[in-house]
Design an enzyme around this catalytic site. Structure first.
Site, short mmCIF file in Angstrom:
data_model
loop_
_atom_site.label_atom_id
_atom_site.label_comp_id
_atom_site.label_asym_id
_atom_site.label_seq_id
_atom_site.Cartn_x
_atom_site.Cartn_y
_atom_site.Cartn_z
N ASP A 1 26.24 -31.04 12.66
CA ASP A 1 25.21 -32.07 12.72
C ASP A 1 24.72 -32.37 11.30
O ASP A 1 24.54 -31.47 10.48
CB ASP A 1 24.05 -31.61 13.60
CG ASP A 1 23.14 -32.75 14.00
OD1 ASP A 1 23.15 -33.13 15.19
OD2 ASP A 1 22.42 -33.28 13.12
N ILE A 2 24.48 -33.65 11.03
CA ILE A 2 24.08 -34.06 9.68
C ILE A 2 22.65 -33.60 9.36
O ILE A 2 22.28 -33.50 8.19
CB ILE A 2 24.20 -35.61 9.56
CG1 ILE A 2 24.38 -36.05 8.13
CG2 ILE A 2 23.03 -36.32 10.22
CD1 ILE A 2 24.79 -37.50 7.98
N ASN B 1 21.56 -34.55 25.50
CA ASN B 1 20.53 -35.53 25.83
C ASN B 1 21.19 -36.75 26.47
O ASN B 1 22.28 -37.16 26.06
CB ASN B 1 19.80 -35.97 24.55
CG ASN B 1 18.96 -34.85 23.96
OD1 ASN B 1 18.25 -34.17 24.69
ND2 ASN B 1 19.07 -34.65 22.66
N HIS C 1 27.57 -36.20 23.65
CA HIS C 1 27.72 -35.08 22.72
C HIS C 1 26.94 -33.89 23.23
O HIS C 1 25.84 -34.03 23.78
CB HIS C 1 27.28 -35.45 21.30
CG HIS C 1 25.95 -36.12 21.22
ND1 HIS C 1 25.76 -37.44 21.57
CD2 HIS C 1 24.73 -35.67 20.85
CE1 HIS C 1 24.49 -37.76 21.40
NE2 HIS C 1 23.83 -36.69 20.97
N HIS D 1 25.17 -30.50 21.94
CA HIS D 1 24.69 -29.76 20.77
C HIS D 1 24.91 -28.27 21.04
O HIS D 1 24.61 -27.78 22.13
CB HIS D 1 23.19 -29.95 20.57
CG HIS D 1 22.74 -31.35 20.30
ND1 HIS D 1 22.34 -31.78 19.05
CD2 HIS D 1 22.60 -32.42 21.11
CE1 HIS D 1 21.96 -33.05 19.12
NE2 HIS D 1 22.11 -33.46 20.36
P1 5GP Z 1 20.87 -36.99 20.19
O1 5GP Z 1 19.40 -37.17 19.93
O2 5GP Z 1 21.56 -38.29 20.46
O3 5GP Z 1 21.15 -35.94 21.21
O4 5GP Z 1 21.46 -36.37 18.86
C1 5GP Z 1 22.15 -37.09 17.89
C2 5GP Z 1 22.48 -36.12 16.79
O5 5GP Z 1 23.44 -36.72 15.95
C3 5GP Z 1 21.27 -35.76 15.91
O6 5GP Z 1 21.09 -34.35 15.91
C4 5GP Z 1 21.65 -36.31 14.53
O7 5GP Z 1 21.23 -35.49 13.48
C5 5GP Z 1 23.17 -36.38 14.63
N1 5GP Z 1 23.79 -37.43 13.81
C6 5GP Z 1 23.38 -38.72 13.74
N2 5GP Z 1 24.19 -39.41 12.91
C7 5GP Z 1 25.11 -38.52 12.45
C8 5GP Z 1 26.21 -38.65 11.54
O8 5GP Z 1 26.51 -39.71 11.00
N3 5GP Z 1 26.93 -37.52 11.32
C9 5GP Z 1 26.63 -36.32 11.90
N4 5GP Z 1 27.41 -35.29 11.58
N5 5GP Z 1 25.60 -36.18 12.75
C10 5GP Z 1 24.85 -37.27 13.02
#
Ligand code: 5GP
Length: 126
Positions: A39-40, A97, A110, A112
């Site tokens: 994760d970034i 999520n 995705h 986590h």
């Molecule tokens: P969500 O809230 O959709 O479950 O989580 C999205 C996740 O994707 C977040 O933890 C965010 O930090 C990660 N994320 C968003 N954009 C990027 C990206 O460009 N690269 C990576 N590696 N992670 C990302």
């Protein structure tokens, strides 16, 4: 902004672009069904995202519409990542999520994987 509930798959989403190699990611694991990467914006010492190689927005979309081999292959990959990162001993949390209330930001399914420290209660209180 959160993913709108029931939104159709957007081929331009950031994880679709990562899968196509258009933008970089730090890989952890890859096979024909799944890709795992860091994760970034990590929320724990280990924070890995695992995504299926297919156009699915959410877990409901994925489990209703993906071929059986992809569903099985994806979940095997999630387990394999946890094992290969050595997380079995101290424990880890898996979270996905979906939609507005869960604050899903990226409209490609995705999972986590969080680990590396005590992770606290499962949900934010209140
Ligand atoms: P969500 O809230 O959709 O479950 O989580 C999205 C996740 O994707 C977040 O933890 C965010 O930090 C990660 N994320 C968003 N954009 C990027 C990206 O460009 N690269 C990576 N590696 N992670 C990302």
């Amino acid at each position: 902004m959160s993913v709108k509930n029931g939104a159709p798959y957007d081929e331009g989403n950031i994880f679709a672009r990562i899968l196509r190699g258009e933008i970089p990611a730090r890989p952890v694991y890859e096979d024909e069904h799944a890709f795992a990467f860091h994760d970034i914006n990590p929320q724990a010492p280990h924070h890995v995202l695992v995504i299926p190689k297919g156009p699915y927005v959410s877990m409901a979309d994925f489990t209703a519409n993906a071929p059986d081999a992809l569903v099985v292959g994806f979940w095997r990959a999630v387990g394999k990542v946890a094992r290969e990162l050595g997380l079995e001993e101290d424990g880890y949390r898996i979270l996905a999520n979906a939609g507005t209330n869960a604050h899903q930001e990226v409209p490609h399914l995705h999972v986590h994987i969080f680990a590396g420290r005590p992770l606290g209660p499962m949900l934010m209180q209140g």
